[in-house]
Enzyme design. Structure first.
Site, short mmCIF file in Angstrom:
data_model
loop_
_atom_site.label_atom_id
_atom_site.label_comp_id
_atom_site.label_asym_id
_atom_site.label_seq_id
_atom_site.Cartn_x
_atom_site.Cartn_y
_atom_site.Cartn_z
N GLU A 197 0.83 -1.20 0.00
CA GLU A 197 0.00 0.00 0.00
C GLU A 197 0.87 1.25 0.00
O GLU A 197 1.93 1.29 0.60
CB GLU A 197 -0.93 -0.01 1.22
CG GLU A 197 -2.02 -1.06 1.06
CD GLU A 197 -2.92 -1.21 2.28
OE1 GLU A 197 -4.12 -1.45 2.08
OE2 GLU A 197 -2.44 -1.09 3.41
N CYS A 234 3.22 8.66 1.13
CA CYS A 234 3.69 7.74 2.17
C CYS A 234 3.94 6.39 1.49
O CYS A 234 3.04 5.76 0.95
CB CYS A 234 2.63 7.63 3.26
SG CYS A 234 3.08 6.48 4.57
N CYS A 262 6.35 -6.55 7.55
CA CYS A 262 7.38 -5.95 8.39
C CYS A 262 7.82 -6.97 9.44
O CYS A 262 7.01 -7.79 9.88
CB CYS A 262 6.84 -4.71 9.10
SG CYS A 262 8.09 -3.79 10.03
N CYS A 293 6.04 -4.54 16.21
CA CYS A 293 5.57 -3.55 17.18
C CYS A 293 4.15 -3.93 17.61
O CYS A 293 3.30 -4.30 16.79
CB CYS A 293 5.61 -2.14 16.58
SG CYS A 293 7.30 -1.65 16.17
N CYS A 313 0.88 -2.26 15.98
CA CYS A 313 0.86 -1.97 14.54
C CYS A 313 0.26 -3.12 13.75
O CYS A 313 0.63 -4.28 13.95
CB CYS A 313 2.28 -1.68 14.05
SG CYS A 313 2.37 -1.33 12.28
N CYS A 317 -1.60 5.78 10.07
CA CYS A 317 -0.39 5.14 10.59
C CYS A 317 -0.70 3.81 11.24
O CYS A 317 -1.59 3.69 12.07
CB CYS A 317 0.25 6.01 11.66
SG CYS A 317 0.66 7.63 11.10
N1 SAH Z 1 8.94 0.93 10.41
C1 SAH Z 1 9.09 2.38 10.38
C2 SAH Z 1 8.21 3.02 9.34
C3 SAH Z 1 6.72 2.95 9.64
S1 SAH Z 1 6.21 4.55 10.09
C4 SAH Z 1 8.83 2.92 11.77
O1 SAH Z 1 8.30 2.20 12.60
O2 SAH Z 1 9.17 4.05 12.04
C5 SAH Z 1 4.66 4.28 10.76
C6 SAH Z 1 4.51 4.99 12.09
O3 SAH Z 1 3.18 4.73 12.58
C7 SAH Z 1 5.48 4.47 13.11
O4 SAH Z 1 5.88 5.49 13.99
C8 SAH Z 1 4.60 3.48 13.83
O5 SAH Z 1 5.08 3.15 15.11
C9 SAH Z 1 3.28 4.20 13.87
N2 SAH Z 1 2.15 3.32 14.15
C10 SAH Z 1 2.11 1.98 14.01
N3 SAH Z 1 0.91 1.52 14.38
C11 SAH Z 1 0.18 2.59 14.77
C12 SAH Z 1 -1.15 2.74 15.22
N4 SAH Z 1 -1.96 1.70 15.34
N5 SAH Z 1 -1.58 3.99 15.51
C13 SAH Z 1 -0.76 5.06 15.35
N6 SAH Z 1 0.50 4.97 14.90
C14 SAH Z 1 0.96 3.75 14.62
#
Ligand code: SAH
Length: 358
Positions: A95, A108, A115, A119, A122, A338
């Site tokens: 996406e 984006c 991934c 986390c 996520c 995000c």
């Molecule tokens: N892997 C990289 C790039 C992804 S950026 C990184 O983690 O930085 C996507 C951002 O959205 C990251 O800061 C991630 O932690 C955040 N994110 C992931 N899941 C989320 C959620 N459910 N709600 C809000 N932010 C989230």
């Protein structure tokens, strides 16, 4: 000749295209023409590159190709955010998201299918890592969005904040940035690019030496080692303190700052004590904090805090002189926000799936 025998120019920097031409006894300067067609005019069909001359086009047609991800779905949110589901040559789906008027126009972009970072909050993490994207697939997302949105020739920013961890696919990501930055093509300057990472330390140290140095965003999300171990598991390998030390050493241009992203999880990491600890952790770093109130989703075992908790957290940072903003979530109604990028084929089967909440 079969497509797989042809060289995919989407994977190549200009100098490499020129080298391929030279190997075929074709004058190198045609490389620049081809590059301009691909990136400035959005043309991938060699037949349409009219200034190459008919004979040359025929020679090249059998040997070169420009691979481009295919758009399989396009969804537009009520706020204008547009999510593209793209299919790669081997059938995998990724996406990419267009976020308009922030006030800039932002793409984006994903760097991996799925991934590996796991986390806890996520959705992309649920896919696991399927594979790395190639440089051409990373850049290809930008080419497709420019074409689909009619934005060729306009200014845009790129955030590497889609699916995947860019520093876990370092070489392809950096090559993609060099292709995007080439002055004969899209000429995207490093200050228009933001790389977001959980902090894969060896790769972060390497990034600090790159000529093409994008803006840096660190997904911090916690203020103690324990808490970060649980939320961002790579912390067990590269801890919070080490990460912040690497940030202190990271070379920044004048007036530039590192963005620290901090996802807010209700009653988990959003207390006033967390805010005060965060202030201390960031001491001595040219930082700004971007708070991301959780985008909740089925199967994610956390809640989004009330606005009052977010405001209180932000106020504590601000009182201590830390620049802070709260990310306005875009495209939540189409699951483009995000942490919400997850492609269909890997969603849990209907039986396992919890009720959709958004
Ligand atoms: N892997 C990289 C790039 C992804 S950026 C990184 O983690 O930085 C996507 C951002 O959205 C990251 O800061 C991630 O932690 C955040 N994110 C992931 N899941 C989320 C959620 N459910 N709600 C809000 N932010 C989230």
């Amino acid at each position: 000749m079969n497509t797989t025998d042809r060289v995919d120019m989407a994977e190549l920097e200009l100098a490499e295209i020129e080298q391929h031409l030279a190997d075929m006894q074709v004058p190198r300067f045609h490389g620049r023409q081809i590059f301009q067609w691909i990136y400035r005019r959005g043309t991938t069909d060699l037949e349409a590159m009219t200034d190459l001359g008919r004979e040359l086009r025929e020679t090249l047609r059998d040997r070169l190709v420009v691979g481009t991800p295919a758009v399989t779905k396009r969804e537009q949110s009520s706020d204008g955010t547009t999510k593209f589901l793209l299919q790669l040559a081997d059938g995998h789906l990724i996406e990419s998201v267009f976020i308009p008027d922030t006030p800039s126009q932002t793409f984006c972009i994903s760097t991996q299918v799925g991934c590996a970072m796991k986390c806890a909050f996520c959705l992309t993490a649920r896919m696991g890592i399927i594979r790395n994207l190639t440089p051409g697939e990373i850049v290809g997302q930008v080419r497709v969005l420019l074409r689909e949105l009619g934005m060729l020739g306009t200014r845009f920013n790129i955030v590497l904040m889609g699916m995947g961890e860019p520093l876990h696919n370092y070489d392809a990501t950096m090559k993609a940035l060099r292709i995007l930055g080439d002055e004969h093509g899209l000429a995207v300057t490093p200050r228009r690019v933001t790389l977001s990472t959980v902090g894969v330390l060896p790769a972060l140290e390497r990034l600090a030496t790159e000529p093409f140095m994008p803006n840096l965003a660190i997904s911090l999300h916690a203020t103690t080692e324990d808490q970060r171990d649980r939320l961002v598991p790579i912390n067990r390998k590269y801890g919070l303190q080490e990460l912040l030390d690497a940030c202190r050493r990271f070379p920044l241009k004048r007036r530039n700052r590192i963005t620290f992203e901090y996802v807010m999880l209700d009653h988990v990491n959003d207390t006033p004590e967390d805010a005060r600890r965060l202030v201390k952790l960031l001491a001595g770093i040219k930082a700004k904090v971007n708070l991301l109130p959780l985008n909740a989703a089925a199967g994610i075992p956390f809640e989004r805090p009330a606005d009052s908790r977010v405001d209180r957290f932000a106020a504590i940072l601000a009182e201590h002189g830390v620049t802070v903003s709260v990310r306005k979530s875009r495209g939540r109604d189409i699951r483009a926000a995000c942490g919400q990028l997850i492609t269909e084929s890997t969603r849990p089967a209907a039986g396992q799936r919890l009720a959709e909440r958004l």
